[in-house]
Write an enzyme that holds these catalytic residues in place. Structure first.
Site, PDB file in Angstrom:
ATOM      1  N   GLY A  13      47.506  -2.781  65.835  1.00 45.62           N
ATOM      2  CA  GLY A  13      46.078  -3.090  65.720  1.00 45.62           C
ATOM      3  C   GLY A  13      45.254  -2.064  66.473  1.00 45.62           C
ATOM      4  N   GLY A  14      45.754  -0.826  66.500  1.00 45.84           N
ATOM      5  CA  GLY A  14      45.115   0.221  67.305  1.00 45.84           C
ATOM      6  C   GLY A  14      43.955   0.921  66.621  1.00 45.84           C
ATOM      7  N   GLY A  17      38.601  -2.364  67.456  1.00 44.31           N
ATOM      8  CA  GLY A  17      38.412  -3.373  68.485  1.00 44.31           C
ATOM      9  C   GLY A  17      39.136  -3.091  69.788  1.00 44.31           C
ATOM     10  N   ILE A  18      39.789  -4.110  70.304  1.00 47.08           N
ATOM     11  CA  ILE A  18      40.462  -4.016  71.604  1.00 47.08           C
ATOM     12  C   ILE A  18      41.579  -2.964  71.558  1.00 47.08           C
ATOM     13  CG2 ILE A  18      41.928  -5.306  73.214  1.00 47.08           C
ATOM     14  CD1 ILE A  18      40.275  -7.853  72.409  1.00 47.08           C
ATOM     15  N   ASP A  37      48.684   0.232  62.374  1.00 46.47           N
ATOM     16  CA  ASP A  37      47.668  -0.707  61.873  1.00 46.47           C
ATOM     17  C   ASP A  37      47.867  -0.918  60.377  1.00 46.47           C
ATOM     18  OD1 ASP A  37      44.726  -1.487  63.346  1.00 46.47           O
ATOM     19  OD2 ASP A  37      44.874  -1.849  61.182  1.00 46.47           O
ATOM     20  N   VAL A  57      52.163  -5.983  60.625  1.00 44.46           N
ATOM     21  CA  VAL A  57      53.030  -6.637  61.612  1.00 44.46           C
ATOM     22  C   VAL A  57      53.651  -7.931  61.093  1.00 44.46           C
ATOM     23  CG1 VAL A  57      51.845  -5.634  63.616  1.00 44.46           C
ATOM     24  CG2 VAL A  57      51.177  -7.913  62.798  1.00 44.46           C
ATOM     25  N   ASN A  83      49.311  -6.082  69.814  1.00 45.02           N
ATOM     26  CA  ASN A  83      47.913  -6.518  69.897  1.00 45.02           C
ATOM     27  C   ASN A  83      47.339  -7.004  68.569  1.00 45.02           C
ATOM     28  OD1 ASN A  83      44.941  -6.216  70.900  1.00 45.02           O
ATOM     29  ND2 ASN A  83      45.096  -4.788  69.170  1.00 45.02           N
ATOM     30  N   TYR A 147      45.239 -20.827  65.169  1.00 48.59           N
ATOM     31  CA  TYR A 147      45.028 -19.662  66.048  1.00 48.59           C
ATOM     32  C   TYR A 147      45.475 -19.971  67.474  1.00 48.59           C
ATOM     33  CZ  TYR A 147      42.647 -15.726  68.302  1.00 48.59           C
ATOM     34  OH  TYR A 147      42.358 -14.595  69.041  1.00 48.59           O
ATOM     35  N   LYS A 151      48.555 -18.254  69.695  1.00 47.03           N
ATOM     36  CA  LYS A 151      48.308 -17.506  70.926  1.00 47.03           C
ATOM     37  C   LYS A 151      49.043 -18.116  72.115  1.00 47.03           C
ATOM     38  CE  LYS A 151      45.858 -14.202  69.245  1.00 47.03           C
ATOM     39  NZ  LYS A 151      46.336 -12.817  69.292  1.00 47.03           N
TER      40      LYS A 151
HETATM   41  N1  LIG Z   1      37.627 -10.412  69.763  1.00 50.91           N
HETATM   42  C1  LIG Z   1      37.883 -11.537  70.418  1.00 50.91           C
HETATM   43  O1  LIG Z   1      36.957 -12.345  70.694  1.00 50.91           O
HETATM   44  C2  LIG Z   1      39.289 -11.839  70.875  1.00 50.91           C
HETATM   45  C3  LIG Z   1      39.468 -12.803  71.885  1.00 50.91           C
HETATM   46  C4  LIG Z   1      40.758 -13.101  72.315  1.00 50.91           C
HETATM   47  C5  LIG Z   1      41.837 -12.460  71.748  1.00 50.91           C
HETATM   48  N2  LIG Z   1      41.644 -11.528  70.764  1.00 50.91           N
HETATM   49  C6  LIG Z   1      42.832 -10.892  70.207  1.00 50.91           C
HETATM   50  O2  LIG Z   1      42.733  -9.500  70.393  1.00 50.91           O
HETATM   51  C7  LIG Z   1      43.502  -8.834  69.397  1.00 50.91           C
HETATM   52  C8  LIG Z   1      42.660  -7.733  68.793  1.00 50.91           C
HETATM   53  O3  LIG Z   1      41.538  -8.320  68.200  1.00 50.91           O
HETATM   54  P1  LIG Z   1      40.124  -7.566  68.035  1.00 50.91           P
HETATM   55  O4  LIG Z   1      39.085  -8.472  68.544  1.00 50.91           O
HETATM   56  O5  LIG Z   1      40.238  -6.186  68.559  1.00 50.91           O
HETATM   57  O6  LIG Z   1      40.021  -7.610  66.454  1.00 50.91           O
HETATM   58  P2  LIG Z   1      39.665  -6.457  65.404  1.00 50.91           P
HETATM   59  O7  LIG Z   1      39.594  -7.174  64.098  1.00 50.91           O
HETATM   60  O8  LIG Z   1      38.500  -5.679  65.868  1.00 50.91           O
HETATM   61  O9  LIG Z   1      40.943  -5.539  65.440  1.00 50.91           O
HETATM   62  C9  LIG Z   1      42.191  -6.002  65.024  1.00 50.91           C
HETATM   63  C10 LIG Z   1      43.003  -4.844  64.506  1.00 50.91           C
HETATM   64  O10 LIG Z   1      44.256  -5.372  64.065  1.00 50.91           O
HETATM   65  C11 LIG Z   1      44.526  -4.865  62.770  1.00 50.91           C
HETATM   66  N3  LIG Z   1      45.365  -5.817  62.027  1.00 50.91           N
HETATM   67  C12 LIG Z   1      45.003  -7.017  61.489  1.00 50.91           C
HETATM   68  N4  LIG Z   1      46.047  -7.556  60.849  1.00 50.91           N
HETATM   69  C13 LIG Z   1      47.085  -6.699  60.972  1.00 50.91           C
HETATM   70  C14 LIG Z   1      48.425  -6.699  60.518  1.00 50.91           C
HETATM   71  N5  LIG Z   1      48.895  -7.689  59.760  1.00 50.91           N
HETATM   72  N6  LIG Z   1      49.210  -5.661  60.840  1.00 50.91           N
HETATM   73  C15 LIG Z   1      48.730  -4.621  61.584  1.00 50.91           C
HETATM   74  N7  LIG Z   1      47.466  -4.546  62.023  1.00 50.91           N
HETATM   75  C16 LIG Z   1      46.653  -5.579  61.724  1.00 50.91           C
HETATM   76  C17 LIG Z   1      43.157  -4.683  62.129  1.00 50.91           C
HETATM   77  O11 LIG Z   1      43.201  -3.790  61.026  1.00 50.91           O
HETATM   78  C18 LIG Z   1      42.333  -4.162  63.305  1.00 50.91           C
HETATM   79  O12 LIG Z   1      42.408  -2.764  63.445  1.00 50.91           O
HETATM   80  C19 LIG Z   1      43.931  -9.924  68.398  1.00 50.91           C
HETATM   81  O13 LIG Z   1      45.262 -10.289  68.643  1.00 50.91           O
HETATM   82  C20 LIG Z   1      42.992 -11.072  68.721  1.00 50.91           C
HETATM   83  O14 LIG Z   1      43.547 -12.314  68.376  1.00 50.91           O
HETATM   84  C21 LIG Z   1      40.400 -11.199  70.333  1.00 50.91           C
END
Ligand SMILES: NC(=O)c1ccc[n+]([C@@H]2O[C@H](COP(=O)([O-])OP(=O)(O)OC[C@H]3O[C@@H](n4cnc5c(N)ncnc54)[C@H](O)[C@@H]3O)[C@@H](O)[C@H]2O)c1
Length: 255
Positions: A13-14, A17-18, A37, A57, A83, A147, A151
């Site tokens: 998920g690089g 976002g995070i 990703d 993933v 991630n 969800y 988690k």
């Molecule tokens: N944003 C929030 O509020 C929040 C809060 C708590 C936890 N998280 C967790 O942080 C992590 C990252 O989330 P984010 O907020 O950066 O979201 P995001 O949607 O901005 O980024 C997620 C990334 O994961 C990739 N992705 C999605 N499904 C995938 C798959 N099947 N295989 C490979 N890559 C995949 C996406 O293409 C994207 O680049 C997640 O696990 C999410 O559950 C997010």
């Protein structure tokens, strides 16, 4: 202590976002990074100086292959960040749809499980595995059953893997962010919840979160394993004065 010079990292998920923020921070601190990703990560990888790997993933063979490709490109990995995840707000448990449950479980839970299963064979001893869990593992918001359960499940997996990999000095920890401003992210609802429910009174941005991954990847956390770090602006501390005032009309506990 926080220096990642000569360290090789793989981050799912690089592309956004995070995950992207973590990749950029690790690169800035000296690591060589591969981002995996489901969305073609080539453009982001070129922008930040990472190696792009396409990977869903939810598919075990994809995860195994992309980890092997990362090892081919970089050598033995020191840091694996599991991630990738999707957010979802569904109906309450009684109405839970099988396809939604499967989708969330396959990506958020099994996706991490596949990473934990295959990463150790391409990792150097002394490495660090970091999973992105969520505050949703601790604080349940109705409609988030699939969800939240996914988690919470990965915290259990991380504890198990910490036990099983300790003999190689591979550490396994989770980061549990609160609402964070990303594409999945907060939206208006998350922003309002954070303003009311967190001690710091605001939603997180990705830079509020990424430093904790750097800490867990680095020597600074070398005696920590099997932990789930809450990065939540103080959400779990209890009701804020704002919230108390909203409910009771007074910004302190009832006498
Ligand atoms: N944003 C929030 O509020 C929040 C809060 C708590 C936890 N998280 C967790 O942080 C992590 C990252 O989330 P984010 O907020 O950066 O979201 P995001 O949607 O901005 O980024 C997620 C990334 O994961 C990739 N992705 C999605 N499904 C995938 C798959 N099947 N295989 C490979 N890559 C995949 C996406 O293409 C994207 O680049 C997640 O696990 C999410 O559950 C997010």
């Amino acid at each position: 202590m926080f220096n990642l010079k000569n360290k090789k990292a793989y981050i799912t998920g690089g592309s956004g976002g995070i995950g992207r923020a973590v990749a950029e921070l690790m690169i800035a601190n000296g690591a060589q990074v591969a981002i995996a990703d489901i969305n073609d990560p080539s453009t982001v990888a070129a922008e930040i100086g990472a190696i792009p790997l396409q990977c869903d993933v939810a598919d075990e063979s994809n995860v195994q292959r992309s980890l092997a490709d990362a090892e081919k490109a970089l050598g033995k990995l020191d840091i694996v960040v599991l991630n990738a995840g999707i957010g979802d707000v569904g109906p309450e448990i009684g109405e839970l749809d099988q396809s939604l449950l499967e989708r969330v479980t396959r990506i958020n839970y099994w996706g991490v499980l596949y990473g934990m299963k295959h990463a150790p064979t391409v990792m150097a001893d002394g490495g660090s595995i970091i999973c992105t869990s969520s505050m949703a593992a601790f604080i349940n918001l109705p409609g988030g059953a699939a969800y939240s359960a996914s988690k919470r499940a990965i915290i259990s997996l991380a504890e198990m893997a910490a036990l099983e990999l300790g003999h190689r000095n591979i550490r396994v920890n989770c980061v549990c962010p609160g609402y964070t401003d990303t594409a999945m992210g907060s939206g208006d609802e998350g922003r309002k919840i954070c303003e009311a429910f967190t001690a710091l009174g605001r939603v997180a941005n990705v830079d509020d979160i990424s430093g904790v991954f750097l800490f867990l990847a680095s020597d600074a956390s070398r005696y920590m394993t099997g932990q789930a770090l809450k990065v939540d602006g103080g959400w779990v501390c209890g009701p804020t004065t704002n919230l108390l005032e909203m409910v009771t009309g007074a910004a302190h506990s009832p006498s």
